[in-house]
Write an enzyme that holds these catalytic residues in place. Sequence first.
Site, PDB file in Angstrom:
ATOM      1  N   GLY A  24     -49.302  67.810 -59.684  1.00  0.00           N
ATOM      2  CA  GLY A  24     -48.667  68.600 -60.464  1.00  0.00           C
ATOM      3  C   GLY A  24     -48.764  67.614 -61.536  1.00  0.00           C
ATOM      4  O   GLY A  24     -49.387  67.244 -62.402  1.00  0.00           O
TER       5      GLY A  24
ATOM      6  N   ASP B 276     -45.498  66.317 -64.890  1.00  0.00           N
ATOM      7  CA  ASP B 276     -44.127  65.079 -65.123  1.00  0.00           C
ATOM      8  C   ASP B 276     -43.095  65.565 -64.688  1.00  0.00           C
ATOM      9  O   ASP B 276     -41.978  65.536 -63.222  1.00  0.00           O
ATOM     10  CB  ASP B 276     -43.810  64.894 -65.912  1.00  0.00           C
ATOM     11  CG  ASP B 276     -45.464  63.673 -67.066  1.00  0.00           C
ATOM     12  OD1 ASP B 276     -45.645  63.313 -65.623  1.00  0.00           O
ATOM     13  OD2 ASP B 276     -45.351  63.523 -67.988  1.00  0.00           O
TER      14      ASP B 276
ATOM     15  N   GLU C 110     -38.911  66.830 -59.560  1.00  0.00           N
ATOM     16  CA  GLU C 110     -38.721  67.931 -58.738  1.00  0.00           C
ATOM     17  C   GLU C 110     -38.769  66.964 -57.229  1.00  0.00           C
ATOM     18  O   GLU C 110     -37.479  67.293 -56.331  1.00  0.00           O
ATOM     19  CB  GLU C 110     -39.221  69.217 -59.251  1.00  0.00           C
ATOM     20  CG  GLU C 110     -38.515  69.822 -57.772  1.00  0.00           C
ATOM     21  CD  GLU C 110     -39.324  71.509 -57.971  1.00  0.00           C
ATOM     22  OE1 GLU C 110     -39.545  71.889 -56.431  1.00  0.00           O
ATOM     23  OE2 GLU C 110     -39.720  72.215 -58.581  1.00  0.00           O
TER      24      GLU C 110
END
Length: 607
Positions: A228, A230, A235
């Site tokens: 994914g 940054d 997260e």
Amino acid sequence: MEEGRDVDSSFSNSGDDSGGDGGLSGCFFLDHVGEVLLSRNHHGLSWKCLDCEGTTCLGIRNCENSETEIKFSDIYAVEFVSYGLVHSPKLGLRHAKECFQERLLNTQEMYRFTVHGFQSSPKEPCLWKLAAFTFGHMDLQTCQTWMDQLNYSLIKEVERPRNLLVFVHPKSGKGNGSKVWETVSKIFLRAKVNTKVIVTERAGHAFDVMASIQNKELHSYDGIIAVGGDGFFNEILNGYLLSRLKVPLPPSPSDSFNSAQSRASSSVAESGDAVHETDQKEHYPLLPDSVQEVMNFRTVNGSCEGIEYPDHPFTGGRPRFGLIPAGSTDAIVMCTTGARDPVTSSLHIILGRKLFLDAMQVVRWKTASTSTIEPYIRYAASFAGYGFYGDVISESEKYRWMGPKRYDYVGTKIFLKHRSYEAEVTYEEAESENSKASLHSRSKTWPFRNTSRSEKILCRANCSICNSKVDGNIVSTTPNSCPEKTRWCRSKGRFLSIGAAVMSNRNERAPDGLVVDAHLSDGFLHLILIKDCSRPKYLWHLTELAKRGGEPLNFEFVEYHKTRAFTFTSFGEESVWNLDGEIFEAHQLSAQVLRGLIPLFASGPEI
């Protein structure tokens, strides 16, 4: 095959057949190249063309592939590809007829094995392309012996992962997170790396998994991978750290201000002027070895008790993190591998490359001026920004359907609004040996442009600055050379933006990043304060930021400071903070750097 040359006759082994490191050599046919003398030594494989003495009958090199050797550290898999055809070299039209008959004899079926590695792009050394070298031999046992020897050498590459926990953000960036993983998962499969894949189904899904996973299960993995952007990496990182890392918090804005007044006769100065000098261990005990000496420093729960370090994964070693880019900006990948490329990042992970990243601990003390102090902690791996940066990330949430283009559209809107915000920033001044005087001391020839330029040492692979005093076992906030005295400074006024960079934050919109010579693990935050100025001046700053070789910090209305910690308080109308692409609301906050906190599958950008 040439008369008098037998592939079996050239086979020799000067080492131990049972898997030693002795030399091994033999004649093989390399697919699309021809007959080669293949050799194995302690470091890797090398081969030399035997056909036409290294040149073709066309007057060019016979070996179309320019690679003549490959190190074991660059090989990620060796596999048997069954009995089949080994192709002769590709010929050009010129004089092809003269060589056709000889080459035709060299094209035949035989047993084959393939060595999988990578090649760096000649124009972009940081970009790694998959490379496969298929060797053929008439004897099955010979191929098997070579495969056993090569696999034995790969097993000794101890830093390589065997089991990974992979989080995939299906809607990241242009919504192609799942497609990116589908593409690179084949490389992991070929390298015999086991992966447990979790495709997130909602916001905060990865955070919840990382926060709740038991340490025993976590230790069964050699690394945690994010597919994914940054924000998604942020997260996962916060899910892991918040429930496990226990370190002293930085002082709150009121603490730092009151402490400054109690230890100095002068009041806190404006616009970056030095306030006072105090003994560092008395005033700001961030070093782990000083924690037991200072018993009145706030802990994570806000109490004033001594710090205790419970058993957590950091004691027995932290899991390594990895990031495969599928986001809108991918600044972390750009800074740690040098290329925004999923294949390159996957190879860094599979080959066990390793470096350490600084992290920024951010503590929110108040969400509004009337709220009570309730410490709320988050961590950032690359950047925290307020004002322009916060407005862009907040407004862009309305335009997610536009994909990455939303940042250009929203950025233009926010620029035209030209909002500034009143705030006060205090920071610990921490000059390293190589750092220069602040921008205010530079000579000026333009009304709002500074002329002096300091020497810049860029962060690269095997960086001497990042490797100094970082052993991967101690989380430290110590800079490269710890000064005996520390000075606290304050800047108060209206700001278009406030930024704190952990790394350079290179990306496609800012090819040199926010701070070109920021390092991945030097123990500093890079504080950038953009004072309120006219729109043309601010546009000039943004233009310098967007071009390679620009000087975005070289303006009178720009304050740039290296620091280990800073505090922030807003007044009046407020913006929000942007933490690695995530929205973070705070009326008051503090931040400090934790040096070498994050082990990462990467080796740094090549020159």
